[in-house]
Design a protein around this motif. Structure first.
Motif, mmCIF file in Angstrom:
data_model
loop_
_atom_site.group_PDB
_atom_site.id
_atom_site.type_symbol
_atom_site.label_atom_id
_atom_site.label_comp_id
_atom_site.label_asym_id
_atom_site.label_seq_id
_atom_site.Cartn_x
_atom_site.Cartn_y
_atom_site.Cartn_z
ATOM 1 N N GLY A 176 -9.099 -3.679 -0.927
ATOM 2 C CA GLY A 176 -10.539 -3.521 -0.817
ATOM 3 C C GLY A 176 -11.212 -3.095 -2.104
ATOM 4 N N SER A 177 -10.438 -3.003 -3.199
ATOM 5 C CA SER A 177 -11.001 -2.572 -4.478
ATOM 6 C C SER A 177 -11.803 -3.671 -5.159
ATOM 7 C CB SER A 177 -9.877 -2.116 -5.413
ATOM 8 O OG SER A 177 -8.992 -3.198 -5.697
ATOM 9 N N GLY A 178 -11.632 -4.909 -4.698
ATOM 10 C CA GLY A 178 -12.324 -6.027 -5.318
ATOM 11 C C GLY A 178 -11.530 -6.701 -6.412
ATOM 12 N N ASP A 179 -10.344 -6.163 -6.720
ATOM 13 C CA ASP A 179 -9.503 -6.780 -7.737
ATOM 14 C C ASP A 179 -9.009 -8.134 -7.253
ATOM 15 O OD1 ASP A 179 -9.831 -4.509 -9.242
ATOM 16 O OD2 ASP A 179 -7.920 -3.605 -8.648
ATOM 17 N N PHE A 180 -8.907 -9.083 -8.176
ATOM 18 C CA PHE A 180 -8.445 -10.425 -7.814
ATOM 19 C C PHE A 180 -7.005 -10.381 -7.333
ATOM 20 C CE2 PHE A 180 -6.430 -14.503 -8.953
ATOM 21 C CZ PHE A 180 -7.219 -15.349 -8.180
ATOM 22 N N ALA A 181 -6.169 -9.630 -8.027
ATOM 23 C CA ALA A 181 -4.769 -9.477 -7.646
ATOM 24 C C ALA A 181 -4.538 -8.017 -7.263
ATOM 25 C CB ALA A 181 -3.845 -9.880 -8.792
ATOM 26 N N VAL A 182 -4.321 -7.753 -5.983
ATOM 27 C CA VAL A 182 -4.119 -6.387 -5.509
ATOM 28 C C VAL A 182 -2.658 -6.000 -5.735
ATOM 29 C CG1 VAL A 182 -4.287 -4.827 -3.545
ATOM 30 C CG2 VAL A 182 -5.907 -6.713 -3.784
ATOM 31 N N PRO A 183 -2.404 -4.929 -6.463
ATOM 32 C CA PRO A 183 -1.016 -4.553 -6.764
ATOM 33 C C PRO A 183 -0.284 -4.038 -5.531
ATOM 34 C CG PRO A 183 -2.516 -2.857 -7.550
ATOM 35 C CD PRO A 183 -3.366 -4.002 -7.084
ATOM 36 N N TYR A 184 1.026 -4.211 -5.537
ATOM 37 C CA TYR A 184 1.872 -3.699 -4.464
ATOM 38 C C TYR A 184 2.183 -2.227 -4.734
ATOM 39 C CZ TYR A 184 2.943 -8.201 -2.255
ATOM 40 O OH TYR A 184 2.859 -9.392 -1.570
ATOM 41 N N ASP A 185 2.273 -1.446 -3.653
ATOM 42 C CA ASP A 185 2.707 -0.051 -3.740
ATOM 43 C C ASP A 185 4.142 0.039 -3.252
ATOM 44 O OD1 ASP A 185 0.152 1.332 -4.438
ATOM 45 O OD2 ASP A 185 -0.491 0.459 -2.544
ATOM 46 N N SER A 186 4.891 0.971 -3.804
ATOM 47 C CA SER A 186 6.229 1.227 -3.284
ATOM 48 C C SER A 186 6.110 1.763 -1.872
ATOM 49 C CB SER A 186 6.960 2.244 -4.162
ATOM 50 O OG SER A 186 6.342 3.526 -4.046
ATOM 51 N N GLN A 187 7.185 1.659 -1.102
ATOM 52 C CA GLN A 187 7.129 2.161 0.264
ATOM 53 C C GLN A 187 6.921 3.675 0.282
ATOM 54 O OE1 GLN A 187 10.503 1.228 2.801
ATOM 55 N NE2 GLN A 187 9.129 0.985 4.543
ATOM 56 N N GLU A 188 7.457 4.363 -0.707
ATOM 57 C CA GLU A 188 7.237 5.804 -0.796
ATOM 58 C C GLU A 188 5.756 6.110 -0.988
ATOM 59 O OE1 GLU A 188 8.731 9.705 -3.386
ATOM 60 O OE2 GLU A 188 9.237 7.685 -4.061
ATOM 61 N N ALA A 189 5.102 5.357 -1.863
ATOM 62 C CA ALA A 189 3.671 5.569 -2.109
ATOM 63 C C ALA A 189 2.851 5.236 -0.864
ATOM 64 C CB ALA A 189 3.210 4.720 -3.287
ATOM 65 N N VAL A 190 3.270 4.206 -0.139
ATOM 66 C CA VAL A 190 2.564 3.825 1.085
ATOM 67 C C VAL A 190 2.665 4.934 2.124
ATOM 68 C CG1 VAL A 190 2.514 2.201 3.014
ATOM 69 C CG2 VAL A 190 2.823 1.344 0.690
ATOM 70 N N TYR A 191 3.855 5.486 2.303
ATOM 71 C CA TYR A 191 4.034 6.574 3.268
ATOM 72 C C TYR A 191 3.254 7.823 2.855
ATOM 73 C CZ TYR A 191 7.214 4.942 6.899
ATOM 74 O OH TYR A 191 7.742 4.316 8.012
ATOM 75 N N ASP A 192 3.242 8.116 1.559
ATOM 76 C CA ASP A 192 2.439 9.249 1.079
ATOM 77 C C ASP A 192 0.967 9.041 1.442
ATOM 78 O OD1 ASP A 192 4.612 10.570 0.049
ATOM 79 O OD2 ASP A 192 4.300 9.904 -2.028
ATOM 80 N N ALA A 193 0.488 7.800 1.275
ATOM 81 C CA ALA A 193 -0.902 7.486 1.626
ATOM 82 C C ALA A 193 -1.125 7.631 3.130
ATOM 83 C CB ALA A 193 -1.255 6.071 1.170
ATOM 84 N N PHE A 194 -0.140 7.208 3.933
ATOM 85 C CA PHE A 194 -0.247 7.366 5.387
ATOM 86 C C PHE A 194 -0.500 8.826 5.764
ATOM 87 C CE2 PHE A 194 2.760 3.544 6.405
ATOM 88 C CZ PHE A 194 1.715 2.669 6.185
ATOM 89 N N PHE A 195 0.326 9.718 5.217
ATOM 90 C CA PHE A 195 0.211 11.133 5.568
ATOM 91 C C PHE A 195 -1.139 11.712 5.146
ATOM 92 C CE2 PHE A 195 5.017 10.999 5.309
ATOM 93 C CZ PHE A 195 5.204 11.129 6.679
ATOM 94 N N LYS A 196 -1.608 11.331 3.963
ATOM 95 C CA LYS A 196 -2.904 11.825 3.491
ATOM 96 C C LYS A 196 -4.033 11.318 4.388
ATOM 97 C CE LYS A 196 -1.562 12.245 -1.384
ATOM 98 N NZ LYS A 196 -1.727 11.691 -2.750
ATOM 99 N N GLU A 197 -3.965 10.055 4.773
ATOM 100 C CA GLU A 197 -5.017 9.478 5.619
ATOM 101 C C GLU A 197 -5.024 10.118 7.004
ATOM 102 O OE1 GLU A 197 -5.491 4.963 3.869
ATOM 103 O OE2 GLU A 197 -3.697 5.454 5.001
#
Length: 305
Positions: A176-197
């Motif tokens: 949703g950042s508007g970037d043409f190519a959205v970068p992939y996050d590591s699964q660890e980073a994704v889970y960290d984001a889950f907990f914060k959200e």
């Protein structure tokens, strides 16, 4: 010759005047002529909460893909559920067995995956969960309604936890950042984001709950808890506990921290059948469970394990 030039100038001035009058007339009616009188205005959409409610309904019914029923009784969606859940998970776990051979035995059951089946879950969740979530976030940010964004975040985390567990690294924090190519996050980073959200969503909803325990959020469009704030807090804490258990071998310390925080929250986690998150049928929200369709129904492709 002078008279001809003079007449020509008069003609030019007359034409210019007519053009200006016509342009002014068109401009005055531009909005009127370009507005569909049969279409709901943005003000109407916001007043009825339809602007965000419709997107929230779409998110709810696509975490686990339901068969949407049309007025003639026909439905769509069971095939997507079959590929994403039944053949990619339930069959491997032994919950169900397949009675079809698909593509001359080129399918999940023979570990010879087709590209369409392999990519179906990934594409479906970004189109029908992440995209409507992004629309909700944009609208609720403008309207300063964090409690609505909190519900959308909880449903998004539930849906995307399934996707990262299927595929590993996924585009998530920059979506949703508007970037043409959205970068992939590591699964660890994704889970960290889950907990914060989830922490943020629980904080927002709990603040609302403390001020008014009877307050509802998107009641008209919430087919799970009918906008009940306490139920959504309990569900979010339970989801947090589930995700903590998923990382218990990868990060034991964080798993313990998140699990303890979930169960020690004043509202707590789900403990009884009444807490279950179930989509409720209504007059304007009807569906058939895809297991019926792919089992004893039209497909006749699956049996209990």
């Amino acid at each position: 010759m002078i008279n001809k030039i003079y007449s020509y100038k008069k003609l030019l001035l007359l034409c210019a005047g007519i053009f200006l009058l016509a342009t002014t007339g068109c401009t005055d009616k531009f909005d009127e002529w370009n507005t569909n009188p049969h279409q709901a205005t943005e003000e109407m959409m916001n007043r009825d909460d339809l602007a965000v409610g419709a997107f929230f309904v779409q998110m709810q019914r696509n975490v686990f893909v339901l068969e949407n029923l049309a007025s003639d009784g026909t439905g769509i969606g069971a095939d997507t559920y079959q590929v994403i859940d039944n053949l990619a998970g339930a069959s491997f776990a032994g919950y169900t067995g397949a009675t079809n051979i698909w593509f001359s035995n080129s399918n999940f059951m023979t570990y010879n995956m087709t590209v369409d089946w392999r990519d179906r879950a990934f594409g479906h969740m970004y189109l029908y969960v992440m995209s409507p979530w992004n629309e909700i976030i944009k609208k609720t940010t403008e309207q300063e309604r964090p409690q609505v964004a909190a519900l959308a975040d909880i449903v998004k985390v539930l849906a995307m936890s399934r996707i990262t567990d299927m595929y590993g690294p996924i585009p998530y924090t920059k979506f949703g950042s508007g970037d043409f190519a959205v970068p992939y996050d590591s699964q660890e980073a994704v889970y960290d984001a889950f907990f914060k959200e989830l922490d943020n969503a629980v904080s927002v909803l709990y603040d609302m709950y403390q001020k008014d325990a009877s307050a509802k959020v998107l009641e008209k469009y919430d087919y799970i808890y009918k906008g009940n704030t306490e139920s959504w807090i309990r569900f979010a804490n339970t989801l947090k506990l589930r995700l903590a258990m998923r990382i218990v071998y990868a990060n034991p310390g964080k798993a313990q921290q998140m699990a303890e925080a979930a169960v020690s929250h004043p509202v707590g986690v789900m403990t009884k059948a009444a807490d279950a998150a179930r989509l409720q049928r209504t007059d304007d929200f009807s569906y058939r469970h895809p297991l019926f369709v792919i089992g004893a129904g039209e497909f006749d492709d699956a049996r209990m394990g």
